[in-house]
Design a protein around this motif. Structure first.
Motif, PDB file in Angstrom:
ATOM      1  N   UNK A 314       7.052   1.224  -0.853  1.00 53.09           N
ATOM      2  CA  UNK A 314       8.076   1.654  -1.793  1.00 53.09           C
ATOM      3  C   UNK A 314       8.214   3.174  -1.824  1.00 53.09           C
ATOM      4  N   UNK A 315       7.091   3.885  -1.729  1.00 53.52           N
ATOM      5  CA  UNK A 315       7.148   5.348  -1.700  1.00 53.52           C
ATOM      6  C   UNK A 315       7.900   5.835  -0.467  1.00 53.52           C
ATOM      7  N   UNK A 316       7.684   5.164   0.659  1.00 54.76           N
ATOM      8  CA  UNK A 316       8.403   5.518   1.887  1.00 54.76           C
ATOM      9  C   UNK A 316       9.893   5.225   1.723  1.00 54.76           C
ATOM     10  N   UNK A 317      10.193   4.091   1.086  1.00 54.13           N
ATOM     11  CA  UNK A 317      11.589   3.722   0.858  1.00 54.13           C
ATOM     12  C   UNK A 317      12.280   4.732  -0.049  1.00 54.13           C
ATOM     13  N   UNK A 318      11.579   5.173  -1.116  1.00 51.54           N
ATOM     14  CA  UNK A 318      12.135   6.172  -2.031  1.00 51.54           C
ATOM     15  C   UNK A 318      12.353   7.496  -1.313  1.00 51.54           C
ATOM     16  N   UNK A 319      11.385   7.887  -0.468  1.00 51.28           N
ATOM     17  CA  UNK A 319      11.517   9.137   0.290  1.00 51.28           C
ATOM     18  C   UNK A 319      12.736   9.095   1.205  1.00 51.28           C
ATOM     19  N   UNK A 320      12.980   7.946   1.805  1.00 53.85           N
ATOM     20  CA  UNK A 320      14.154   7.800   2.670  1.00 53.85           C
ATOM     21  C   UNK A 320      15.446   7.932   1.865  1.00 53.85           C
ATOM     22  N   UNK A 321      15.455   7.296   0.664  1.00 52.46           N
ATOM     23  CA  UNK A 321      16.632   7.402  -0.198  1.00 52.46           C
ATOM     24  C   UNK A 321      16.865   8.859  -0.624  1.00 52.46           C
ATOM     25  N   UNK A 322      15.747   9.559  -0.963  1.00 58.16           N
ATOM     26  CA  UNK A 322      15.869  10.955  -1.363  1.00 58.16           C
ATOM     27  C   UNK A 322      16.436  11.802  -0.227  1.00 58.16           C
ATOM     28  N   UNK A 323      15.936  11.559   0.972  1.00 57.06           N
ATOM     29  CA  UNK A 323      16.404  12.311   2.138  1.00 57.06           C
ATOM     30  C   UNK A 323      17.894  12.064   2.386  1.00 57.06           C
ATOM     31  N   UNK A 324      18.301  10.799   2.266  1.00 57.01           N
ATOM     32  CA  UNK A 324      19.713  10.465   2.451  1.00 57.01           C
ATOM     33  C   UNK A 324      20.579  11.102   1.368  1.00 57.01           C
ATOM     34  N   UNK A 325      20.024  11.139   0.127  1.00 65.78           N
ATOM     35  CA  UNK A 325      20.769  11.725  -0.989  1.00 65.78           C
ATOM     36  C   UNK A 325      21.046  13.209  -0.730  1.00 65.78           C
ATOM     37  N   UNK A 326      20.022  13.966  -0.329  1.00 66.52           N
ATOM     38  CA  UNK A 326      20.181  15.395  -0.077  1.00 66.52           C
ATOM     39  C   UNK A 326      21.145  15.632   1.073  1.00 66.52           C
ATOM     40  N   UNK A 327      21.025  14.794   2.114  1.00 70.38           N
ATOM     41  CA  UNK A 327      21.914  14.953   3.260  1.00 70.38           C
ATOM     42  C   UNK A 327      23.374  14.739   2.853  1.00 70.38           C
ATOM     43  N   UNK A 328      23.614  13.705   2.019  1.00 71.14           N
ATOM     44  CA  UNK A 328      24.979  13.429   1.571  1.00 71.14           C
ATOM     45  C   UNK A 328      25.495  14.541   0.666  1.00 71.14           C
ATOM     46  N   UNK A 329      24.613  15.103  -0.181  1.00 71.01           N
ATOM     47  CA  UNK A 329      25.019  16.216  -1.044  1.00 71.01           C
ATOM     48  C   UNK A 329      25.419  17.432  -0.209  1.00 71.01           C
ATOM     49  N   UNK A 330      24.644  17.710   0.827  1.00 72.48           N
ATOM     50  CA  UNK A 330      24.956  18.849   1.703  1.00 72.48           C
ATOM     51  C   UNK A 330      26.272  18.624   2.441  1.00 72.48           C
ATOM     52  N   UNK A 331      26.499  17.379   2.880  1.00 75.65           N
ATOM     53  CA  UNK A 331      27.755  17.073   3.560  1.00 75.65           C
ATOM     54  C   UNK A 331      28.940  17.242   2.607  1.00 75.65           C
ATOM     55  N   UNK A 332      28.752  16.786   1.347  1.00 78.75           N
ATOM     56  CA  UNK A 332      29.808  16.911   0.353  1.00 78.75           C
ATOM     57  C   UNK A 332      30.086  18.379   0.041  1.00 78.75           C
ATOM     58  N   UNK A 341      40.501  22.104  -2.672  1.00 80.23           N
ATOM     59  CA  UNK A 341      41.366  21.323  -3.563  1.00 80.23           C
ATOM     60  C   UNK A 341      40.730  20.001  -4.001  1.00 80.23           C
ATOM     61  N   UNK A 342      39.711  19.539  -3.287  1.00 82.62           N
ATOM     62  CA  UNK A 342      39.074  18.270  -3.656  1.00 82.62           C
ATOM     63  C   UNK A 342      37.814  18.478  -4.501  1.00 82.62           C
ATOM     64  N   UNK A 343      37.601  19.725  -4.931  1.00 80.49           N
ATOM     65  CA  UNK A 343      36.408  20.014  -5.730  1.00 80.49           C
ATOM     66  C   UNK A 343      36.414  19.180  -7.000  1.00 80.49           C
ATOM     67  N   UNK A 344      35.293  18.547  -7.351  1.00 81.44           N
ATOM     68  CA  UNK A 344      35.221  17.713  -8.568  1.00 81.44           C
ATOM     69  C   UNK A 344      35.096  18.533  -9.847  1.00 81.44           C
ATOM     70  N   UNK A 345      35.016  19.853  -9.709  1.00 79.49           N
ATOM     71  CA  UNK A 345      34.910  20.693 -10.901  1.00 79.49           C
ATOM     72  C   UNK A 345      33.529  20.668 -11.509  1.00 79.49           C
ATOM     73  N   UNK A 358      22.477  13.963 -12.351  1.00 81.91           N
ATOM     74  CA  UNK A 358      23.806  14.179 -11.767  1.00 81.91           C
ATOM     75  C   UNK A 358      24.750  13.052 -12.133  1.00 81.91           C
ATOM     76  N   UNK A 359      25.929  13.354 -12.738  1.00 76.85           N
ATOM     77  CA  UNK A 359      26.887  12.305 -13.057  1.00 76.85           C
ATOM     78  C   UNK A 359      27.435  11.669 -11.782  1.00 76.85           C
ATOM     79  N   UNK A 360      28.024  10.511 -11.930  1.00 77.62           N
ATOM     80  CA  UNK A 360      28.597   9.827 -10.766  1.00 77.62           C
ATOM     81  C   UNK A 360      29.738  10.649 -10.195  1.00 77.62           C
ATOM     82  N   UNK A 361      29.778  10.744  -8.872  1.00 86.60           N
ATOM     83  CA  UNK A 361      30.833  11.500  -8.203  1.00 86.60           C
ATOM     84  C   UNK A 361      31.937  10.598  -7.718  1.00 86.60           C
ATOM     85  N   UNK A 362      31.847   9.304  -8.059  1.00 90.14           N
ATOM     86  CA  UNK A 362      32.848   8.383  -7.548  1.00 90.14           C
ATOM     87  C   UNK A 362      34.167   8.529  -8.266  1.00 90.14           C
TER      88      UNK A 362
END
Length: 362
Positions: A314-332, A341-345, A358-362
């Motif tokens: 589970x710790x490995x799974x959480x670490x993978x999720x964390x890594x994916x989260x940071x990567x997606x934040x950097x891409x965003x 113009x697409x900035x969420x403010x 962090x609030x939902x960005x959807x």
């Protein structure tokens, strides 16, 4: 539990493993000795123990990660309340019951299967004396008659060259078609007469219809009916075998009594001097404690998995999720920088410290 029920509680030595488990899952106390009682007070403990009661074949099996995950899931399930086990005829020391009558329906060794729409005529026999001697040639049905009685009382039957066994599961059977014996049916129980080949073929992929039952009538010393016990075996619409038992409480016997009088005697031929025997194991199990050693060992291994292997997974799974989260934040963040113009403010999280709030960005 009422005061009368408390007085009629079954002591530990008179329980079978099934009746003891039912009491513990239900959270009711079991008398031990000197007025002491034992019970599971915690709902979580009862819930986990309920998993073990529902999965007895796994007690002595390999401890799998899936099993441990199921046990954890059971923590959210309210443990069931089983029927209260009581001693209904405590103190009637001179009471003696005899088997007065047996009625059997579609029982292997006594009946042929018949057809899908018409069962053979029920077998009925009345015992006029307290002791009855039954004789006959090999294959005439003596053991089958005994099995009908034992099965009705305990769910077990005597097997040739084997200790008594439960028979509430399907087994593969072979029926002879022409000159070749072909395996064409896998949905029959050991106490169900095997249908003729033509009937089996007509079923195609459907299971064999199961409607076996046995009813025993017991009488007291004066010939008065003291109780009727009935056990039935059928199949649900989904093909699952279903066992029904009624009237067993009417006899007022401790749960272990039927085991001692039937299944235990079937173990006697397998005693071997100076060696561990099934009879010895059965005697050790009379208190219903010996079989519980297996789930205790299983539970300890489950605890080790939760602290070690599954925690690391589970710790490995959480670490993978964390890594994916940071990567997606950097891409965003990069995407917003190139397309303001697409900035969420709102500020995009920079690291893991910000992601929880962090609030939902959807």
């Amino acid at each position: 539990m009422s005061e009368s029920e408390s007085k009629n509680q079954i002591p530990l030595y008179a329980h079978t493993i099934e009746s003891l488990c039912n009491e513990l899952v239900s959270g009711r106390p079991v008398p031990i000795e000197d007025g002491e009682e034992f019970k599971f007070d915690s709902l979580e403990v009862r819930a986990v123990f309920s998993w073990y009661v529902d999965n007895k074949p796994k007690w002595s099996g390999v401890n799998k990660a899936l099993d441990v995950e199921q046990i954890v899931d059971y923590l959210t399930v309210l443990p069931p309340k089983k029927p209260i086990q009581t001693r209904t005829v405590s103190g009637q020391g001179g009471r003696c019951l005899h088997l007065g009558k047996i009625v059997a329906h579609r029982f292997a060794g006594i009946h042929r299967y018949g057809t899908l729409t018409k069962a053979p005529e029920d077998f009925e026999y009345s015992f006029e004396k307290p002791i009855t001697l039954i004789e006959g040639k090999n294959g005439s049905g003596k053991t089958s008659l005994l099995n009908a009685i034992v099965w009705c009382l305990t769910g077990h039957i005597y097997r040739s060259q084997r200790i008594p066994e439960k028979v509430d599961e399907d087994m593969a059977v072979k029926v002879k078609c022409g000159e070749v014996e072909e395996l064409i049916c896998k949905t029959c129980t050991p106490i169900t007469p095997v249908p003729e080949a033509a009937i089996v073929k007509s079923l195609k992929s459907d299971p064999v219809l199961l409607d076996t039952w046995v009813e025993l009538t017991f009488v007291d010393g004066d010939g008065n009916v003291a109780g009727r016990v009935r056990r039935s075996l059928s199949r649900t619409a989904r093909g699952k075998i279903e066992i029904g038992v009624s009237g067993d409480k009417s006899l007022g016997l401790d749960p272990i009594a039927l085991e001692v009088g039937t299944r235990m005697t079937g173990l006697i031929p397998y005693i071997q001097l100076e060696e561990t025997s099934d009879m010895g194991k059965a005697i050790a199990a009379l208190t219903a404690l010996r079989p519980l050693e297996d789930p205790v060992k299983h539970a300890r291994r489950s605890q080790e998995k939760l602290k070690g292997e599954l925690r690391r997974a589970r710790e490995k799974e959480i670490a993978n999720f964390d890594s994916e989260f940071i990567e997606m934040c950097n891409q965003l963040k990069t995407l917003i920088e190139t397309n303001p113009t697409i900035s969420p403010g709102m500020e995009i999280p920079k690291d893991l410290k910000d992601k929880r709030s962090c609030p939902s960005l959807s």
